[in-house]
Design a protein around this motif. Structure first.
Motif, PDB file in Angstrom:
ATOM      1  N   LYS A  61       0.832  -1.213   0.000  1.00 39.04           N
ATOM      2  CA  LYS A  61       0.000   0.000   0.000  1.00 39.04           C
ATOM      3  C   LYS A  61       0.866   1.262   0.000  1.00 39.04           C
ATOM      4  O   LYS A  61       0.524   2.255  -0.635  1.00 39.04           O
ATOM      5  N   VAL A  62       1.981   1.217   0.712  1.00 40.85           N
ATOM      6  CA  VAL A  62       2.888   2.381   0.731  1.00 40.85           C
ATOM      7  C   VAL A  62       3.469   2.608  -0.662  1.00 40.85           C
ATOM      8  O   VAL A  62       3.555   3.742  -1.129  1.00 40.85           O
ATOM      9  N   LEU A  63       3.849   1.524  -1.295  1.00 40.23           N
ATOM     10  CA  LEU A  63       4.402   1.629  -2.656  1.00 40.23           C
ATOM     11  C   LEU A  63       3.390   2.233  -3.633  1.00 40.23           C
ATOM     12  O   LEU A  63       3.738   3.065  -4.461  1.00 40.23           O
ATOM     13  N   ILE A  64       2.124   1.805  -3.505  1.00 43.42           N
ATOM     14  CA  ILE A  64       1.067   2.354  -4.360  1.00 43.42           C
ATOM     15  C   ILE A  64       0.941   3.858  -4.118  1.00 43.42           C
ATOM     16  O   ILE A  64       0.896   4.654  -5.061  1.00 43.42           O
ATOM     17  N   ALA A  65       0.880   4.241  -2.838  1.00 40.68           N
ATOM     18  CA  ALA A  65       0.758   5.667  -2.487  1.00 40.68           C
ATOM     19  C   ALA A  65       1.963   6.457  -2.981  1.00 40.68           C
ATOM     20  O   ALA A  65       1.823   7.507  -3.624  1.00 40.68           O
ATOM     21  N   LYS A  66       3.139   5.924  -2.715  1.00 41.88           N
ATOM     22  CA  LYS A  66       4.398   6.591  -3.094  1.00 41.88           C
ATOM     23  C   LYS A  66       4.470   6.828  -4.610  1.00 41.88           C
ATOM     24  O   LYS A  66       4.776   7.935  -5.063  1.00 41.88           O
ATOM     25  N   ASN A  67       4.157   5.800  -5.386  1.00 42.31           N
ATOM     26  CA  ASN A  67       4.212   5.898  -6.845  1.00 42.31           C
ATOM     27  C   ASN A  67       3.179   6.868  -7.406  1.00 42.31           C
ATOM     28  O   ASN A  67       3.459   7.641  -8.315  1.00 42.31           O
ATOM     29  N   ARG A  68       1.968   6.825  -6.835  1.00 35.40           N
ATOM     30  CA  ARG A  68       0.920   7.725  -7.311  1.00 35.40           C
ATOM     31  C   ARG A  68       1.249   9.183  -6.982  1.00 35.40           C
ATOM     32  O   ARG A  68       1.108  10.072  -7.823  1.00 35.40           O
ATOM     33  N   LEU A  69       1.698   9.416  -5.762  1.00 32.43           N
ATOM     34  CA  LEU A  69       2.007  10.791  -5.346  1.00 32.43           C
ATOM     35  C   LEU A  69       3.182  11.356  -6.147  1.00 32.43           C
ATOM     36  O   LEU A  69       3.199  12.537  -6.494  1.00 32.43           O
ATOM     37  N   LYS A  70       4.134  10.478  -6.452  1.00 30.47           N
ATOM     38  CA  LYS A  70       5.279  10.899  -7.259  1.00 30.47           C
ATOM     39  C   LYS A  70       4.807  11.345  -8.644  1.00 30.47           C
ATOM     40  O   LYS A  70       5.255  12.365  -9.172  1.00 30.47           O
ATOM     41  N   LYS A  71       3.871  10.587  -9.226  1.00 29.38           N
ATOM     42  CA  LYS A  71       3.306  10.946 -10.546  1.00 29.38           C
ATOM     43  C   LYS A  71       2.580  12.287 -10.492  1.00 29.38           C
ATOM     44  O   LYS A  71       2.491  12.994 -11.487  1.00 29.38           O
ATOM     45  N   LEU A  72       2.045  12.594  -9.333  1.00 27.19           N
ATOM     46  CA  LEU A  72       1.317  13.860  -9.167  1.00 27.19           C
ATOM     47  C   LEU A  72       2.244  15.007  -8.752  1.00 27.19           C
ATOM     48  O   LEU A  72       1.782  16.095  -8.421  1.00 27.19           O
ATOM     49  N   GLY A  73       3.543  14.725  -8.729  1.00 28.88           N
ATOM     50  CA  GLY A  73       4.532  15.770  -8.460  1.00 28.88           C
ATOM     51  C   GLY A  73       4.916  15.956  -7.007  1.00 28.88           C
ATOM     52  O   GLY A  73       5.590  16.919  -6.646  1.00 28.88           O
ATOM     53  N   TYR A  74       4.512  15.002  -6.151  1.00 25.74           N
ATOM     54  CA  TYR A  74       4.853  15.092  -4.719  1.00 25.74           C
ATOM     55  C   TYR A  74       6.225  14.448  -4.496  1.00 25.74           C
ATOM     56  O   TYR A  74       6.407  13.272  -4.778  1.00 25.74           O
ATOM     57  N   SER A  75       7.175  15.221  -3.997  1.00 23.21           N
ATOM     58  CA  SER A  75       8.555  14.728  -3.925  1.00 23.21           C
ATOM     59  C   SER A  75       9.055  14.406  -2.515  1.00 23.21           C
ATOM     60  O   SER A  75      10.218  14.085  -2.321  1.00 23.21           O
ATOM     61  N   TYR A  76       8.175  14.511  -1.527  1.00 26.09           N
ATOM     62  CA  TYR A  76       8.601  14.294  -0.134  1.00 26.09           C
ATOM     63  C   TYR A  76       8.463  12.816   0.278  1.00 26.09           C
ATOM     64  O   TYR A  76       7.790  12.049  -0.405  1.00 26.09           O
ATOM     65  N   PRO A  77       9.091  12.418   1.388  1.00 26.79           N
ATOM     66  CA  PRO A  77       9.037  11.004   1.798  1.00 26.79           C
ATOM     67  C   PRO A  77       7.619  10.500   2.094  1.00 26.79           C
ATOM     68  O   PRO A  77       6.805  11.219   2.672  1.00 26.79           O
ATOM     69  N   VAL A  78       7.359   9.261   1.672  1.00 26.28           N
ATOM     70  CA  VAL A  78       6.093   8.574   1.974  1.00 26.28           C
ATOM     71  C   VAL A  78       6.467   7.290   2.706  1.00 26.28           C
ATOM     72  O   VAL A  78       7.224   6.473   2.185  1.00 26.28           O
ATOM     73  N   ILE A  79       5.973   7.152   3.931  1.00 25.54           N
ATOM     74  CA  ILE A  79       6.305   5.970   4.734  1.00 25.54           C
ATOM     75  C   ILE A  79       5.018   5.247   5.132  1.00 25.54           C
ATOM     76  O   ILE A  79       3.921   5.736   4.864  1.00 25.54           O
ATOM     77  N   GLY A  80       5.153   4.090   5.767  1.00 25.93           N
ATOM     78  CA  GLY A  80       3.975   3.297   6.111  1.00 25.93           C
ATOM     79  C   GLY A  80       3.723   3.177   7.602  1.00 25.93           C
ATOM     80  O   GLY A  80       4.634   3.344   8.411  1.00 25.93           O
TER      81      GLY A  80
END
Length: 251
Positions: A61-80
């Motif tokens: 789930k973290v990977l899904i969130a991280k990848n989607r947010l990155k595509k939307l231009g979010y560059s900060y850390p995403v953790i679980g």
């Protein structure tokens, strides 16, 4: 070898059959050294999964969130945030009610654990904005976390924003006399609810009266707090991967 996903965990702290507490520990960090690197970050987003997720599911789930947010231009850390949501018998209809209630009990208890992490991290890194993403039962973890944080006056605005997807908490929460003021106090900027009237899992849970009026099904009722916003979306199904697909901007 794939990169390890940093996560806050309370795995093994609660009984998967009845939700009873097995360990009174606060939380553990994995890998610990990765969290030291997060200190001083401008922002941090924590992904909190739903029911029927083991540790591997939490990481996915973290990977899904991280990848989607990155595509939307979010560059900060995403953790679980990984907790005991893989309750016994959750995949079987005859045990569904018991498994859900055990899961809800565990999710509520995890509010204490996640609130402790947020307070500890903000002490070390006071300027880091913390955003919380919750899917399904993860919405209950977030609500309980807000409740715990609200007990201390110094936690005013400690959470930057909350994003809910297919939330299983009830539809009256954002307008309730109890929770409205708590959300208003602890969350600095906004609470965004992505709801779906076509969500088959929430529809079933509502029909079976397992969750009466889920917030993620038809949105909020009553007069909500000004910080609360909601958006009707059409994911393919209840899975977080489907909700992530319909997310069109962040934060």
């Amino acid at each position: 070898m794939s990169k390890i996903i940093p996560r806050i965990s309370t795995r093994g702290y609660y009984d998967l059959t009845n939700g009873d507490t097995l360990k009174n520990n606060s939380y553990f960090l994995y890998p610990k050294k990765d969290f030291a690197k997060l200190i001083g970050s401008k922002e941090l987003t924590i992904m909190i999964h739903g029911l029927r997720n083991d540790n591997a599911g939490a990481v996915a789930k973290v990977l899904i969130a991280k990848n989607r947010l990155k595509k939307l231009g979010y560059s900060y850390p995403v953790i679980g945030y990984s907790y005991d949501s893989n309750t016994t018998g959750a995949h079987l209809v005859k045990y569904a009610k018991r498994a859900l209630y055990a899961g809800q009990k565990i999710a509520k208890k995890n509010g204490r654990n996640l609130s402790l992490f947020i307070q500890d991290f903000k002490q070390k890194s006071p300027k880091t904005k913390i955003r919380l993403i919750g899917h399904s039962l993860g919405s209950q973890v977030i609500l309980s976390t807000i409740e715990h944080l609200s007990k201390k006056p110094q936690n005013k605005g400690i959470v930057e924003a909350v994003y809910l997807f297919g939330a299983s908490i009830t539809e009256d929460i954002p307008s309730s006399k109890k929770y409205g003021p708590l959300l208003n106090k602890v969350v600095s900027k906004k609470i965004v609810n992505y709801f779906s009237p076509s969500d088959e899992v929430l529809y079933w849970a509502n029909r079976q009266k397992f969750v009466k009026g889920p917030l993620g099904l038809n949105g909020a009722v009553g007069r909500t707090i000004p910080k609360y916003k909601q958006k009707s979306v059409k994911p393919k199904n209840h899975r977080f991967a489907s909700y992530a697909q319909v997310l069109d901007h962040f934060p």
